[in-house]
Design a protein around this motif. Structure first.
Motif, PDB file in Angstrom:
ATOM      1  N   GLU A  45       1.706  -9.049   1.144  1.00 47.06           N
ATOM      2  CA  GLU A  45       2.781  -8.636   1.708  1.00 47.06           C
ATOM      3  C   GLU A  45       2.349  -7.990   3.040  1.00 47.06           C
ATOM      4  OE1 GLU A  45       4.600  -6.070  -0.813  1.00 47.06           O
ATOM      5  OE2 GLU A  45       5.367  -7.435  -2.285  1.00 47.06           O
ATOM      6  N   GLU A  46       1.235  -7.444   3.154  1.00 45.71           N
ATOM      7  CA  GLU A  46       0.715  -6.649   4.060  1.00 45.71           C
ATOM      8  C   GLU A  46      -0.048  -7.471   5.305  1.00 45.71           C
ATOM      9  OE1 GLU A  46      -0.866  -3.137   2.968  1.00 45.71           O
ATOM     10  OE2 GLU A  46       0.637  -2.397   2.073  1.00 45.71           O
ATOM     11  N   LEU A  47      -0.745  -8.618   4.665  1.00 44.61           N
ATOM     12  CA  LEU A  47      -1.666  -9.312   5.296  1.00 44.61           C
ATOM     13  C   LEU A  47      -1.245 -10.690   5.560  1.00 44.61           C
ATOM     14  CD1 LEU A  47      -5.014  -8.237   4.110  1.00 44.61           C
ATOM     15  CD2 LEU A  47      -3.919  -7.099   5.760  1.00 44.61           C
ATOM     16  N   GLY A  48      -0.169 -11.075   4.982  1.00 39.44           N
ATOM     17  CA  GLY A  48       0.196 -12.572   5.279  1.00 39.44           C
ATOM     18  C   GLY A  48      -0.697 -13.728   4.396  1.00 39.44           C
ATOM     19  N   SER A  61       1.313 -12.145  12.420  1.00 41.46           N
ATOM     20  CA  SER A  61       2.264 -13.433  12.532  1.00 41.46           C
ATOM     21  C   SER A  61       3.205 -13.691  11.494  1.00 41.46           C
ATOM     22  CB  SER A  61       1.539 -14.537  13.085  1.00 41.46           C
ATOM     23  OG  SER A  61       0.738 -15.257  12.109  1.00 41.46           O
ATOM     24  N   THR A  62       2.523 -13.655  10.067  1.00 42.29           N
ATOM     25  CA  THR A  62       3.216 -14.025   9.017  1.00 42.29           C
ATOM     26  C   THR A  62       3.585 -12.905   7.936  1.00 42.29           C
ATOM     27  OG1 THR A  62       1.471 -14.981   8.004  1.00 42.29           O
ATOM     28  CG2 THR A  62       2.530 -16.476   9.323  1.00 42.29           C
ATOM     29  N   ALA A  63       2.691 -11.920   7.992  1.00 45.08           N
ATOM     30  CA  ALA A  63       2.782 -10.875   6.813  1.00 45.08           C
ATOM     31  C   ALA A  63       4.441 -10.376   6.943  1.00 45.08           C
ATOM     32  CB  ALA A  63       1.874  -9.744   7.179  1.00 45.08           C
ATOM     33  N   THR A  64       4.901 -10.259   5.572  1.00 45.93           N
ATOM     34  CA  THR A  64       6.296  -9.672   5.566  1.00 45.93           C
ATOM     35  C   THR A  64       6.451  -8.358   6.048  1.00 45.93           C
ATOM     36  OG1 THR A  64       6.556 -11.104   3.557  1.00 45.93           O
ATOM     37  CG2 THR A  64       8.068  -9.095   3.862  1.00 45.93           C
ATOM     38  N   ASP A  65       5.427  -7.383   5.875  1.00 44.07           N
ATOM     39  CA  ASP A  65       5.543  -5.784   6.315  1.00 44.07           C
ATOM     40  C   ASP A  65       5.069  -5.599   7.765  1.00 44.07           C
ATOM     41  OD1 ASP A  65       6.467  -5.340   3.694  1.00 44.07           O
ATOM     42  OD2 ASP A  65       4.434  -4.700   2.957  1.00 44.07           O
ATOM     43  N   GLN A  77       6.644  -3.062   9.876  1.00 43.89           N
ATOM     44  CA  GLN A  77       7.645  -2.147   8.855  1.00 43.89           C
ATOM     45  C   GLN A  77       6.645  -1.394   8.418  1.00 43.89           C
ATOM     46  OE1 GLN A  77      10.776  -4.298   7.052  1.00 43.89           O
ATOM     47  NE2 GLN A  77      10.023  -6.057   7.877  1.00 43.89           N
ATOM     48  N   GLU A  78       6.169  -1.489   7.430  1.00 43.53           N
ATOM     49  CA  GLU A  78       5.322  -0.616   6.586  1.00 43.53           C
ATOM     50  C   GLU A  78       3.894  -0.682   7.376  1.00 43.53           C
ATOM     51  OE1 GLU A  78       4.684  -1.086   2.512  1.00 43.53           O
ATOM     52  OE2 GLU A  78       6.869  -1.601   2.139  1.00 43.53           O
ATOM     53  N   VAL A  79       3.614  -1.695   7.984  1.00 44.71           N
ATOM     54  CA  VAL A  79       2.274  -1.812   8.731  1.00 44.71           C
ATOM     55  C   VAL A  79       2.399  -2.222  10.282  1.00 44.71           C
ATOM     56  CG1 VAL A  79       0.362  -3.288   8.668  1.00 44.71           C
ATOM     57  CG2 VAL A  79       1.224  -2.815   6.560  1.00 44.71           C
ATOM     58  N   LEU A  80       2.065  -1.042  11.059  1.00 40.27           N
ATOM     59  CA  LEU A  80       2.302  -1.356  12.581  1.00 40.27           C
ATOM     60  C   LEU A  80       1.447  -2.388  13.164  1.00 40.27           C
ATOM     61  CD1 LEU A  80       3.462   2.113  13.138  1.00 40.27           C
ATOM     62  CD2 LEU A  80       4.936   0.122  12.631  1.00 40.27           C
ATOM     63  N   GLY A  81       0.283  -2.329  12.542  1.00 40.03           N
ATOM     64  CA  GLY A  81      -0.803  -3.273  12.913  1.00 40.03           C
ATOM     65  C   GLY A  81      -2.379  -3.256  12.301  1.00 40.03           C
ATOM     66  N   MET A  82      -3.069  -4.262  12.323  1.00 38.71           N
ATOM     67  CA  MET A  82      -4.662  -4.119  11.749  1.00 38.71           C
ATOM     68  C   MET A  82      -5.486  -3.530  12.993  1.00 38.71           C
ATOM     69  SD  MET A  82      -4.011  -4.923   8.797  1.00 38.71           S
ATOM     70  CE  MET A  82      -5.549  -5.048   8.298  1.00 38.71           C
ATOM     71  N   VAL A  83      -6.373  -2.729  12.648  1.00 36.94           N
ATOM     72  CA  VAL A  83      -7.408  -2.201  13.636  1.00 36.94           C
ATOM     73  C   VAL A  83      -8.696  -2.587  13.136  1.00 36.94           C
ATOM     74  CG1 VAL A  83      -5.597  -0.527  14.587  1.00 36.94           C
ATOM     75  CG2 VAL A  83      -7.200  -0.064  12.578  1.00 36.94           C
ATOM     76  N   ARG A  84      -9.646  -2.708  13.883  1.00 40.41           N
ATOM     77  CA  ARG A  84     -11.135  -2.672  13.668  1.00 40.41           C
ATOM     78  C   ARG A  84     -11.905  -1.434  14.002  1.00 40.41           C
ATOM     79  NH1 ARG A  84     -13.789  -8.350  16.198  1.00 40.41           N
ATOM     80  NH2 ARG A  84     -11.949  -9.884  15.076  1.00 40.41           N
ATOM     81  N   GLY A 117      -5.185   3.745   7.176  1.00 41.96           N
ATOM     82  CA  GLY A 117      -5.318   3.752   6.037  1.00 41.96           C
ATOM     83  C   GLY A 117      -5.767   2.116   5.648  1.00 41.96           C
ATOM     84  N   PHE A 118      -6.155   2.022   4.562  1.00 42.11           N
ATOM     85  CA  PHE A 118      -6.671   0.527   4.197  1.00 42.11           C
ATOM     86  C   PHE A 118      -5.527  -0.255   3.601  1.00 42.11           C
ATOM     87  CE2 PHE A 118     -10.659   3.114   3.931  1.00 42.11           C
ATOM     88  CZ  PHE A 118     -11.638   2.157   4.712  1.00 42.11           C
ATOM     89  N   PRO A 119      -5.416  -1.610   3.588  1.00 45.01           N
ATOM     90  CA  PRO A 119      -4.338  -2.209   2.903  1.00 45.01           C
ATOM     91  C   PRO A 119      -4.570  -2.165   1.543  1.00 45.01           C
ATOM     92  CG  PRO A 119      -5.873  -3.647   4.528  1.00 45.01           C
ATOM     93  CD  PRO A 119      -6.620  -2.416   4.163  1.00 45.01           C
ATOM     94  N   GLY A 120      -3.134  -2.214   1.001  1.00 39.91           N
ATOM     95  CA  GLY A 120      -2.877  -1.951  -0.525  1.00 39.91           C
ATOM     96  C   GLY A 120      -1.564  -1.274  -0.712  1.00 39.91           C
ATOM     97  N   GLY A 121      -1.525  -0.691  -2.066  1.00 37.07           N
ATOM     98  CA  GLY A 121      -0.120  -0.176  -2.111  1.00 37.07           C
ATOM     99  C   GLY A 121      -0.324   0.148  -3.798  1.00 37.07           C
ATOM    100  N   LEU A 122       0.965   0.617  -4.119  1.00 34.81           N
ATOM    101  CA  LEU A 122       0.949   1.128  -5.636  1.00 34.81           C
ATOM    102  C   LEU A 122       1.135  -0.184  -6.505  1.00 34.81           C
ATOM    103  CD1 LEU A 122       4.125   3.699  -5.186  1.00 34.81           C
ATOM    104  CD2 LEU A 122       1.550   4.163  -5.816  1.00 34.81           C
ATOM    105  N   VAL A 123       0.447  -0.139  -7.754  1.00 34.68           N
ATOM    106  CA  VAL A 123       0.405  -1.045  -8.730  1.00 34.68           C
ATOM    107  C   VAL A 123       0.931  -0.608 -10.141  1.00 34.68           C
ATOM    108  CG1 VAL A 123      -1.399  -2.306  -7.363  1.00 34.68           C
ATOM    109  CG2 VAL A 123      -1.845  -0.630  -9.334  1.00 34.68           C
TER     110      VAL A 123
END
Length: 218
Positions: A77-80, A129-133, A136-143, A54-60
């Motif tokens: 939270e997701e990207l730090g 390295s610094t993202a809170t999630d 947990q909610e995010v297992l890693g970024m992918v290109r 999915g793309f970074p983001g969430g409920l607002v």
């Protein structure tokens, strides 16, 4: 306007709906894979906690914050890193596919933000390295690989993975909308991706049969 599509005003007027904002971050690049295959663009997605892309983001909550402010909070939270998202980055709003009870009355707002390559790399470093999630909610970024290797590897294989909600269609639409790939090249990748899906289904059936056989033995 396509089915399910809403104007920004129509979406915000839906007071009984939940709202989710997501963004595609990308940059141009001159780097090459193995020194010979142009990568062309760095486009970020994420592997979610549920194993879906999915793309970074969430409920607002539009009654308490602007869509852009809410998206910025989710990104921190997701990207730090704090990334400024503006109304100009907004691409579309639409009703989420009714694939599950959780998507009922959900409107998704999609954004696309172009960045410099070093900014994208900084996002990748912070996300791990610094993202809170992270973890947990995010297992890693992918290109996203926009190239095609011999045998069909690359974009076709990536598109054959499982995506959350309408993330795959958002990706395909954005690749075409922002001229990140030629239509005929994308069409070829999607066609090959369907073949990969067929092979994957066969592999899963074989794995399931093996599991059933083992269960009967014990």
């Amino acid at each position: 306007m396509a089915s399910g599509q809403l104007s920004r005003a129509e979406a915000l007027a839906c007071s009984d709906c939940r709202h989710a904002c997501h963004v595609m971050l990308y940059s141009d690049t001159k780097t090459q894979l193995f020194g010979r295959t142009p990568i062309r663009h760095i486009i970020l997605m994420q592997m979610r906690f549920d194993g879906l892309l999915g793309f970074p983001g969430g409920l607002v909550n539009p009654s308490e914050e602007t869509l852009e402010a809410g998206l910025g909070r989710e990104l921190l939270e997701e990207l730090g890193v704090a990334l400024p998202i503006s109304v100009d980055d907004h691409v579309d709003s639409c009703r989420a596919p009714a694939s599950s009870p959780s998507s009922s009355h959900l409107i998704t707002h999609f954004y696309v933000k172009k960045m410099e390559e070093e900014q994208i790399r900084e996002v990748e470093r912070a996300a791990a390295s610094t993202a809170t999630d992270h973890g947990q909610e995010v297992l890693g970024m992918v290109r996203i690989p926009l190239y095609t290797m011999k045998g069909g590897g690359g974009l076709a294989s990536f598109l054959s993975h499982s995506f959350i909600g309408n993330a795959r269609s958002q990706l395909v639409d954005s690749l075409l909308r922002f001229n990140l790939i030629a239509p005929e090249e994308l069409h070829k990748a999607l066609t090959h991706s369907l073949k990969i899906h067929t092979h994957t289904a066969e592999d899963l059936k074989a794995a399931l049969a093996l599991t059933e056989a083992r269960r009967k033995r014990f």
